[in-house]
Design a protein around this motif. Structure first.
Motif, PDB file in Angstrom:
ATOM      1  N   ARG A 159       0.853  -1.187   0.000  1.00 31.57           N
ATOM      2  CA  ARG A 159       0.000   0.000   0.000  1.00 31.57           C
ATOM      3  C   ARG A 159       0.895   1.247   0.000  1.00 31.57           C
ATOM      4  NH1 ARG A 159      -4.911  -0.856   4.358  1.00 31.57           N
ATOM      5  NH2 ARG A 159      -5.969  -2.603   3.306  1.00 31.57           N
ATOM      6  N   GLN A 160       0.504   2.248  -0.734  1.00 24.84           N
ATOM      7  CA  GLN A 160       1.395   3.407  -0.879  1.00 24.84           C
ATOM      8  C   GLN A 160       0.592   4.693  -1.067  1.00 24.84           C
ATOM      9  OE1 GLN A 160       3.290   2.745  -5.032  1.00 24.84           O
ATOM     10  NE2 GLN A 160       2.353   0.795  -4.391  1.00 24.84           N
ATOM     11  N   ARG A 161       1.313   5.803  -0.913  1.00 30.34           N
ATOM     12  CA  ARG A 161       0.667   7.098  -1.071  1.00 30.34           C
ATOM     13  C   ARG A 161       0.812   7.573  -2.518  1.00 30.34           C
ATOM     14  NH1 ARG A 161      -0.506   9.915   3.627  1.00 30.34           N
ATOM     15  NH2 ARG A 161      -0.009   8.699   5.519  1.00 30.34           N
ATOM     16  N   LEU A 162      -0.291   8.031  -3.080  1.00 31.79           N
ATOM     17  CA  LEU A 162      -0.324   8.561  -4.432  1.00 31.79           C
ATOM     18  C   LEU A 162      -0.790  10.011  -4.366  1.00 31.79           C
ATOM     19  CD1 LEU A 162      -2.216   5.537  -6.090  1.00 31.79           C
ATOM     20  CD2 LEU A 162       0.275   5.866  -5.914  1.00 31.79           C
ATOM     21  N   MET A 163      -0.423  10.788  -5.372  1.00 34.49           N
ATOM     22  CA  MET A 163      -0.892  12.175  -5.455  1.00 34.49           C
ATOM     23  C   MET A 163      -1.496  12.404  -6.831  1.00 34.49           C
ATOM     24  SD  MET A 163       1.260  15.752  -4.980  1.00 34.49           S
ATOM     25  CE  MET A 163       1.223  15.724  -3.177  1.00 34.49           C
ATOM     26  N   THR A 164      -2.561  13.186  -6.890  1.00 34.80           N
ATOM     27  CA  THR A 164      -3.138  13.512  -8.192  1.00 34.80           C
ATOM     28  C   THR A 164      -3.592  14.967  -8.212  1.00 34.80           C
ATOM     29  OG1 THR A 164      -4.608  12.687  -9.944  1.00 34.80           O
ATOM     30  CG2 THR A 164      -5.527  12.834  -7.701  1.00 34.80           C
ATOM     31  N   HIS A 165      -3.827  15.472  -9.410  1.00 32.22           N
ATOM     32  CA  HIS A 165      -4.116  16.898  -9.617  1.00 32.22           C
ATOM     33  C   HIS A 165      -5.314  17.023 -10.553  1.00 32.22           C
ATOM     34  CE1 HIS A 165      -2.822  21.117  -9.590  1.00 32.22           C
ATOM     35  NE2 HIS A 165      -2.927  21.171 -10.896  1.00 32.22           N
ATOM     36  N   ASP A 190      -5.633  -3.151  -3.669  1.00 34.22           N
ATOM     37  CA  ASP A 190      -5.170  -2.899  -2.286  1.00 34.22           C
ATOM     38  C   ASP A 190      -3.773  -2.291  -2.258  1.00 34.22           C
ATOM     39  OD1 ASP A 190      -4.739  -4.802   0.811  1.00 34.22           O
ATOM     40  OD2 ASP A 190      -5.490  -2.761   0.435  1.00 34.22           O
ATOM     41  N   LEU A 191      -3.546  -1.357  -3.171  1.00 34.24           N
ATOM     42  CA  LEU A 191      -2.227  -0.701  -3.260  1.00 34.24           C
ATOM     43  C   LEU A 191      -2.262   0.729  -2.730  1.00 34.24           C
ATOM     44  CD1 LEU A 191      -1.182  -1.904  -6.844  1.00 34.24           C
ATOM     45  CD2 LEU A 191      -0.065  -2.534  -4.681  1.00 34.24           C
ATOM     46  N   VAL A 192      -3.423   1.164  -2.237  1.00 38.01           N
ATOM     47  CA  VAL A 192      -3.577   2.579  -1.857  1.00 38.01           C
ATOM     48  C   VAL A 192      -3.615   2.741  -0.342  1.00 38.01           C
ATOM     49  CG1 VAL A 192      -5.063   4.617  -1.989  1.00 38.01           C
ATOM     50  CG2 VAL A 192      -4.801   3.147  -4.000  1.00 38.01           C
ATOM     51  N   GLU A 193      -2.621   3.471   0.168  1.00 42.54           N
ATOM     52  CA  GLU A 193      -2.683   3.888   1.580  1.00 42.54           C
ATOM     53  C   GLU A 193      -3.481   5.195   1.676  1.00 42.54           C
ATOM     54  OE1 GLU A 193       1.159   4.306   3.401  1.00 42.54           O
ATOM     55  OE2 GLU A 193       0.375   5.510   5.062  1.00 42.54           O
ATOM     56  N   GLY A 216     -16.598   8.691  -2.686  1.00 45.63           N
ATOM     57  CA  GLY A 216     -17.857   7.968  -2.898  1.00 45.63           C
ATOM     58  C   GLY A 216     -17.651   6.485  -3.148  1.00 45.63           C
ATOM     59  N   GLU A 217     -16.386   6.086  -3.416  1.00 47.11           N
ATOM     60  CA  GLU A 217     -16.088   4.667  -3.657  1.00 47.11           C
ATOM     61  C   GLU A 217     -15.181   4.104  -2.563  1.00 47.11           C
ATOM     62  OE1 GLU A 217     -16.228   5.647  -8.394  1.00 47.11           O
ATOM     63  OE2 GLU A 217     -14.612   4.374  -7.668  1.00 47.11           O
ATOM     64  N   GLY A 218     -15.074   4.847  -1.460  1.00 47.63           N
ATOM     65  CA  GLY A 218     -14.304   4.351  -0.312  1.00 47.63           C
ATOM     66  C   GLY A 218     -12.807   4.452  -0.473  1.00 47.63           C
ATOM     67  N   VAL A 219     -12.344   5.244  -1.466  1.00 48.23           N
ATOM     68  CA  VAL A 219     -10.887   5.408  -1.626  1.00 48.23           C
ATOM     69  C   VAL A 219     -10.410   6.410  -0.580  1.00 48.23           C
ATOM     70  CG1 VAL A 219      -9.036   6.113  -3.201  1.00 48.23           C
ATOM     71  CG2 VAL A 219     -11.099   4.971  -4.102  1.00 48.23           C
ATOM     72  N   PRO A 220      -9.363   6.094   0.203  1.00 47.50           N
ATOM     73  CA  PRO A 220      -8.886   7.041   1.221  1.00 47.50           C
ATOM     74  C   PRO A 220      -8.283   8.278   0.571  1.00 47.50           C
ATOM     75  CG  PRO A 220      -7.476   5.090   1.116  1.00 47.50           C
ATOM     76  CD  PRO A 220      -8.622   4.830   0.216  1.00 47.50           C
ATOM     77  N   VAL A 221      -8.914   9.433   0.824  1.00 46.63           N
ATOM     78  CA  VAL A 221      -8.522  10.689   0.174  1.00 46.63           C
ATOM     79  C   VAL A 221      -8.091  11.690   1.224  1.00 46.63           C
ATOM     80  CG1 VAL A 221      -9.469  12.700  -1.040  1.00 46.63           C
ATOM     81  CG2 VAL A 221     -10.019  10.397  -1.843  1.00 46.63           C
ATOM     82  N   THR A 235       7.688  15.564   2.937  1.00 46.69           N
ATOM     83  CA  THR A 235       7.504  14.967   4.276  1.00 46.69           C
ATOM     84  C   THR A 235       6.787  13.617   4.275  1.00 46.69           C
ATOM     85  OG1 THR A 235       5.399  16.147   4.521  1.00 46.69           O
ATOM     86  CG2 THR A 235       7.406  17.256   5.332  1.00 46.69           C
ATOM     87  N   GLN A 236       6.103  13.288   3.179  1.00 51.19           N
ATOM     88  CA  GLN A 236       5.373  12.010   3.120  1.00 51.19           C
ATOM     89  C   GLN A 236       6.030  11.114   2.079  1.00 51.19           C
ATOM     90  OE1 GLN A 236       2.728  11.451   5.220  1.00 51.19           O
ATOM     91  NE2 GLN A 236       3.143  13.496   6.044  1.00 51.19           N
ATOM     92  N   ALA A 237       5.943   9.821   2.282  1.00 50.72           N
ATOM     93  CA  ALA A 237       6.546   8.870   1.318  1.00 50.72           C
ATOM     94  C   ALA A 237       5.557   8.660   0.179  1.00 50.72           C
ATOM     95  CB  ALA A 237       6.846   7.548   2.009  1.00 50.72           C
ATOM     96  N   ILE A 238       5.502   9.643  -0.716  1.00 54.75           N
ATOM     97  CA  ILE A 238       4.588   9.528  -1.866  1.00 54.75           C
ATOM     98  C   ILE A 238       5.329   8.818  -2.988  1.00 54.75           C
ATOM     99  CG2 ILE A 238       3.352  10.859  -3.623  1.00 54.75           C
ATOM    100  CD1 ILE A 238       2.805  12.943  -1.403  1.00 54.75           C
ATOM    101  N   SER A 239       4.725   7.762  -3.546  1.00 55.54           N
ATOM    102  CA  SER A 239       5.456   6.967  -4.545  1.00 55.54           C
ATOM    103  C   SER A 239       5.246   7.486  -5.965  1.00 55.54           C
ATOM    104  CB  SER A 239       5.030   5.497  -4.460  1.00 55.54           C
ATOM    105  OG  SER A 239       3.630   5.372  -4.648  1.00 55.54           O
TER     106      SER A 239
END
Ligand SMILES: CSC[C@H]1O[C@H](OP(=O)(O)O)[C@H](O)[C@@H]1O
Length: 358
Positions: A159-165, A190-193, A216-221, A235-239
């Motif tokens: 599981r990892q941290r992702l960023m989007t724009h 199950d790859l999303v922290e 709305g789909e339970g994705v941790p945001v 500061t965060q381990a964003i992959s």
């Protein structure tokens, strides 16, 4: 994965039914769900210009349906409908300048029109072509979601941290989304922290649309102001930073929502991988590099007014709504034709020679 994405589908922004185009008014989301019906090319062009519908692929799909509406009116007038239809081509092409999907869709509709046989019903044929453009975009997004999630797993299967724009989801496409399609698939694997979502000023596609789609789909945001993204990458381990595109040039330069370029520079500085997800209809091989991409500037009122309250009188506002990220800041471009890592002109040319899967 394809079946799981289909089963998880909750959101759509575009519907063609009973010969009319229905668009979810994205200016009202997330507080109001308001569908609007369109029955003319000019009205659809206005909806694109005013961002009732937005997002590169969704703009192209809507323009294709807008052309069908124009044809229906021209055929009814009984005049030389082909000549009259040029006005509808022009008004749709003038609606927004940056997303090449708009021009790709109009060109594809024109090519089909030019192949029309005497025994074919023009309206039926053009409606089928617009529906095919819509359906192929959905299929492309399902394919890209699988390519993108495999790329994520290749580097890290935890599981990892992702960023989007901005918003690159079902609201910006024919369904599922481009970058958000990859993020949806990552959630299913199950790859999303956590997904860090930039609010994306001034239009707030991130806070109003992406956060709404994913939560709305339970994705941790976790929503953040745009100016916090550098601090988060420090500061965060964003992959990965995973974004969409409005136009990709032959060398791999990418035009996308304003703020994408600084995300890419920051990602390079902090060792965060940068993924662009876009169907091949977003690739403009006629432009050698991003210097020639037309960048839309919108009204200063988008910056200077909120809910009718004007912030400052007599203040100039600089409001370009896209910027260009050079190819050398991009780790991978994910399309439905395949993935190009470390994109360059030679690799993109090879990709574009591959047969479309959909
Ligand atoms: C799936 S591409 C979406 C793309 O379009 C957005 O721009 P806009 O909301 O102004 O149409 C943004 O650039 C997204 O990456």
């Amino acid at each position: 994965m394809r079946e799981r994405l289909l089963a998880a589908e909750r959101v759509k922004a575009i519907e063609w039914k009973h010969g009319r185009l229905h668009l979810l008014d994205q200016r009202k989301l997330p507080t109001e769900t308001c569908w609007r019906a369109y029955d003319s090319a000019a009205a659809v062009a206005g909806a694109i210009r005013d961002m009732v519908v937005r997002g590169a692929p969704a703009i192209g799909i809507s323009a294709a349906y807008g052309l069908v509406l124009g044809l229906a009116a021209r055929l009814g007038a009984g005049d030389d409908w082909r000549a009259a239809l040029e006005e509808d081509f022009d008004i749709l092409a003038a609606s927004r300048p940056t997303a090449v999907n708009l021009f790709w869709a109009l060109n594809r509709m024109r090519e089909r029109l030019d192949r029309l046989r005497a025994d074919e019903d023009p309206l039926a044929v053009m409606e089928q072509e617009a529906v095919a453009i819509h359906d192929s975009d959905r299929e492309a997004n399902l394919t890209m979601a699988q390519f993108g999630v495999e790329l994520i797993r290749k580097h890290n299967s935890q599981r990892q941290r992702l960023m989007t724009h901005c918003n690159t989801g079902a609201l910006a496409t024919g369904g599922f989304g481009t970058a958000l399609g990859v993020i949806r698939a990552a959630q299913l694997r199950d790859l999303v922290e956590c997904v860090h979502v930039d609010e994306t000023r001034p239009w707030l596609q991130g806070s109003r649309l992406t956060a709404w789609e994913l939560a709305g789909e339970g994705v941790p945001v976790s929503l953040n102001v745009d100016s916090a993204s550098a601090h988060l990458m420090k500061t965060q381990a964003i992959s990965w930073v995973i974004v969409g595109a409005d136009r990709i040039t032959a060398n791999g330069d990418v035009a996308n929502k304003i703020g994408t370029y600084q995300l890419a520079v920051t990602a390079m500085h902090h060792g965060v991988r940068f993924m662009v997800v876009a169907p091949s209809s977003t690739i403009d091989m006629s432009l050698e590099n991003g210097d020639d991409i037309p960048i839309e500037e919108r009204a200063g009122s988008e910056l200077l007014e909120v809910n009718g309250q004007r912030f400052a009188a007599d203040v100039e506002a600089f409001n370009p709504v896209f910027d260009v990220t050079p190819a050398d800041l991009i780790d991978a471009i994910v399309t439905e034709k395949g993935v190009v890592e470390r994109p360059n002109t030679e690799k993109l040319a090879e990709l574009m020679n591959r047969k479309r899967l959909h």
